[in-house]
Design a protein around this motif. Structure first.
Motif, PDB file in Angstrom:
ATOM      1  N   GLN A  81       0.801  -1.228   0.000  1.00  0.00           N
ATOM      2  CA  GLN A  81       0.000   0.000   0.000  1.00  0.00           C
ATOM      3  C   GLN A  81       0.836   1.281   0.000  1.00  0.00           C
ATOM      4  O   GLN A  81       0.302   2.366  -0.273  1.00  0.00           O
ATOM      5  CB  GLN A  81      -0.920   0.009   1.216  1.00  0.00           C
ATOM      6  N   THR A  82       2.122   1.171   0.308  1.00  0.00           N
ATOM      7  CA  THR A  82       2.940   2.390   0.424  1.00  0.00           C
ATOM      8  C   THR A  82       4.181   2.381  -0.464  1.00  0.00           C
ATOM      9  O   THR A  82       4.962   3.335  -0.429  1.00  0.00           O
ATOM     10  CB  THR A  82       3.398   2.606   1.878  1.00  0.00           C
ATOM     11  N   ALA A  83       4.397   1.334  -1.256  1.00  0.00           N
ATOM     12  CA  ALA A  83       5.609   1.230  -2.078  1.00  0.00           C
ATOM     13  C   ALA A  83       5.818   2.498  -2.896  1.00  0.00           C
ATOM     14  O   ALA A  83       4.929   2.927  -3.637  1.00  0.00           O
ATOM     15  CB  ALA A  83       5.498   0.014  -2.992  1.00  0.00           C
ATOM     16  N   ALA A  84       6.991   3.080  -2.771  1.00  0.00           N
ATOM     17  CA  ALA A  84       7.258   4.382  -3.376  1.00  0.00           C
ATOM     18  C   ALA A  84       7.755   4.245  -4.811  1.00  0.00           C
ATOM     19  O   ALA A  84       8.500   3.321  -5.132  1.00  0.00           O
ATOM     20  CB  ALA A  84       8.296   5.131  -2.545  1.00  0.00           C
ATOM     21  N   PRO A  85       7.371   5.171  -5.681  1.00  0.00           N
ATOM     22  CA  PRO A  85       7.950   5.201  -7.030  1.00  0.00           C
ATOM     23  C   PRO A  85       9.461   5.411  -6.955  1.00  0.00           C
ATOM     24  O   PRO A  85       9.949   6.151  -6.113  1.00  0.00           O
ATOM     25  CB  PRO A  85       7.253   6.403  -7.690  1.00  0.00           C
TER      26      PRO A  85
END
Length: 357
Positions: A297-301
């Motif tokens: 849900q929070t994986a960053a680009p």
């Protein structure tokens, strides 16, 4: 006293400094299962909806009347038979006989999106043959089936050594000439996806081409990719490491693999593997979809895309994915694991318009 005051100030300093902002969780949008029917992914027999429901009711009812998933991918269509529109004992006009309008409507009538998967590891050679023979006609035939049944199409081309990328491009171009990319997702038949490896170290050429040309957020061609299950159920840390490879890309490869936007792929786990019922099927609290949920849900680009968070999860595979081993039919149905996750993550049903950046 000055030394005491200084010591107190040092001790209080961490409390006074601003806390780094935590990435906000992005709601999951894709939460689905591949479905192998009752004959290990052949779908060779027409089935009554009564029989089908008895073995698959958990997919449309997690125990409170709400579906456990918002997409089901019927697996698999034989590539050469689709190209030739073959009719034989197991196939009708190129489509497995069990993939009927009744089965599609069983899911679609409850707000669950339906897709057909072309290929799988067993049909890799058939993919090569169909692309070599007439890739454009193959793509047009896939689009015709999608329109006729009201389903999307998944490309599951698992050629690890010298895949026919020119042919695959022609297949995609032909499909999109009939059914252009639809960011709204309103037309089920316009949904065209691809399967990639769990990370970037297998299906390297397909992963590179898909990431660079088909899964871009500025000029999208395919809707999204599924990072498939690895050879066996991973640990939480190994699953995250695989997905991070897609986010990071492989800049040291020659040629490099660019980073993939989080909004352009899902991760996957087994629900039926070997001879035991997985927590991913039976118990959400002990499952990998729970332990990896924060990351997903929070994986960053990391150079592609703007918004954090992967699209969601896919599960391999409903009913009977192999002739041996556990199935997801009663008493092993998956309301407690997949269905529990649908509740915990407030999975939207029907699937909404997907994030585009």
């Amino acid at each position: 006293m000055r030394r005491l005051a200084a010591l107190v100030s040092l001790l209080l300093l961490p409390l006074l400094l601003p806390t780094p902002a935590q990435a906000a969780a992005t709601p999951l949008q894709v939460y689905g299962a591949w479905h192998c029917g009752d004959d290990a992914c052949i779908w060779g027999n027409v089935r009554s909806t009564t029989d089908f429901d008895a073995k698959n009711h958990w997919l449309i009812d997690r125990g409170d009347g709400r579906p456990s998933v918002n997409v089901v991918v019927l697996s698999f269509v034989h590539p050469v038979k689709l190209l030739h529109k073959t009719t034989d004992a197991q196939t009708l006009d190129g489509v497995p006989r069990g993939m009927t309008a009744d089965i599609v409507n069983y899911f679609a009538g409850r707000g669950i999106r339906v897709m057909l998967s072309i290929g799988g590891i067993t049909y890799t050679t058939a993919w090569n043959s169909a692309l070599a023979e007439n890739a454009a006609q193959f793509g047009r035939n896939a689009a015709e089936v999608a329109q006729r049944l009201g389903v999307g199409i998944e490309i599951d081309y698992e050629e690890n050594s010298k895949p026919d990328l020119v042919g695959l491009q022609a297949f995609i171009d032909a499909y999109r000439s009939v059914l252009p990319y639809d960011p709204s997702g309103a037309n089920p038949a316009a949904r065209l996806t691809i399967d990639l490896a769990a990370g970037d170290r297998w299906l390297i050429d397909i992963g590179r081409k898909a990431t660079a040309d088909w899964l871009r957020t500025d000029t999208p061609v395919l809707d999204y990719a599924n990072a498939m299950v690895p050879a066996r159920q991973p640990s939480s840390s190994d699953a995250i490491a695989n997905w991070q490879e897609h986010l990071d890309g492989k800049p040291t490869y020659s040629p490099p693999i660019p980073p993939l936007a989080p909004a352009k792929f899902t991760g996957a786990f087994y629900i039926a593997e070997g001879n035991k019922v997985r927590a991913e099927c039976a118990d959400f609290t002990a499952s990998l979809q729970k332990s990896t949920g924060s990351f997903v849900q929070t994986a960053a680009p990391k150079g592609a895309g703007l918004t954090p968070g992967m699209l969601g999860y896919m599960f391999w595979a409903a009913e009977r994915p192999s002739t041996k081993g556990v199935t997801t039919t009663p008493p092993n149905s998956c309301e407690g694991g997949v269905g529990g996750g649908a509740t915990a993550y407030a999975i939207p049903i029907p699937m909404p318009a997907l994030r585009q950046s």
